[in-house]
Design a protein around this motif. Structure first.
Motif: not given
Ligand SMILES: [Zn+2]
Length: 206
Positions: A177-206
């Motif tokens: 289901i998710l694969e089809q939504l991604i292929q149809a450009d209806k869903l974007l999946v990204v990874a990100a990391e929150y820093s406990l130290e700074t409060g900043v969320v860094e989104f990974f580019d790939d």
């Protein structure tokens, strides 16, 4: 109101995190009684967040969002098991939510527990906790074969990153289901990391 695109949703999260970091919150309004009343009839969350249960990383707060904005799934170590995939499928299909963010964070206890387990296996861990560790294990195991083994802090940093990337990857490929939504450009999946130290969320580019 038509749903926004995945990239627009991502931009909203970036803006929200910037407000959180600079302590100019707009949350009073978005969590008001008026907003609550509006939402009784239905929800249209613009992003799905799969994050860790860690008490220091509540999604709505670090992205400065309110009621009805985020569909949040939290589990220790932001691992992806069938019920997490099912929750993402539910929101993506039912509400047309265009974005999933897998949100790891620095100093994640579940990652530390997994590294500990790999270095000193214990017999007496509960099978339930073990099921979490076992989902994290494959992405961090290989790191112990590298020079990172001698640098504990760097090892944890890399392990958090590897686990978050692996979880995002699993969401992309673990469901038709998710694969089809991604292929149809209806869903974007990204990874990100929150820093406990700074409060900043860094989104990974790939
Ligand atoms: Zn954690």
């Amino acid at each position: 109101m038509p749903m926004i695109s995945g990239l627009e949703a991502l931009e909203r999260l970036r803006e929200g995190n910037r407000r959180f970091v600079s302590e100019v919150s707009g949350r009073d309004e978005v969590s008001s009684r008026t907003r609550r009343t509006q939402l009784v009839a239905g929800q249209e969350p613009f992003a799905i967040i799969l994050g860790c249960s860690d008490s220091r990383v509540p999604a709505e707060i670090v992205f400065d969002r309110g009621l009805g904005d985020l569909f949040v799934i939290r589990v220790a170590g932001n691992v992806v098991a069938p019920s997490q995939i099912g929750s993402v499928e539910f929101a993506a299909e039912r509400f047309g939510t265009p974005l999933v963010v897998v949100l790891g964070h620095s100093m994640c206890g579940a990652i530390l527990a997994t590294l500990e387990e790999l270095e000193r296996p214990t017999e007496n861990r509960s099978p339930n906790l073990r099921s979490i560790v076992n989902r994290i294990r494959p992405s961090v195991e290989a790191l112990l074969e590298t020079e990172l083994k001698n640098d504990p802090d760097a090892l944890v940093r890399h392990a958090v990153r590897a686990n978050t990337r692996a979880a995002a990857n699993q969401l992309c490929h673990g469901s038709q289901i998710l694969e089809q939504l991604i292929q149809a450009d209806k869903l974007l999946v990204v990874a990100a990391e929150y820093s406990l130290e700074t409060g900043v969320v860094e989104f990974f580019d790939d």
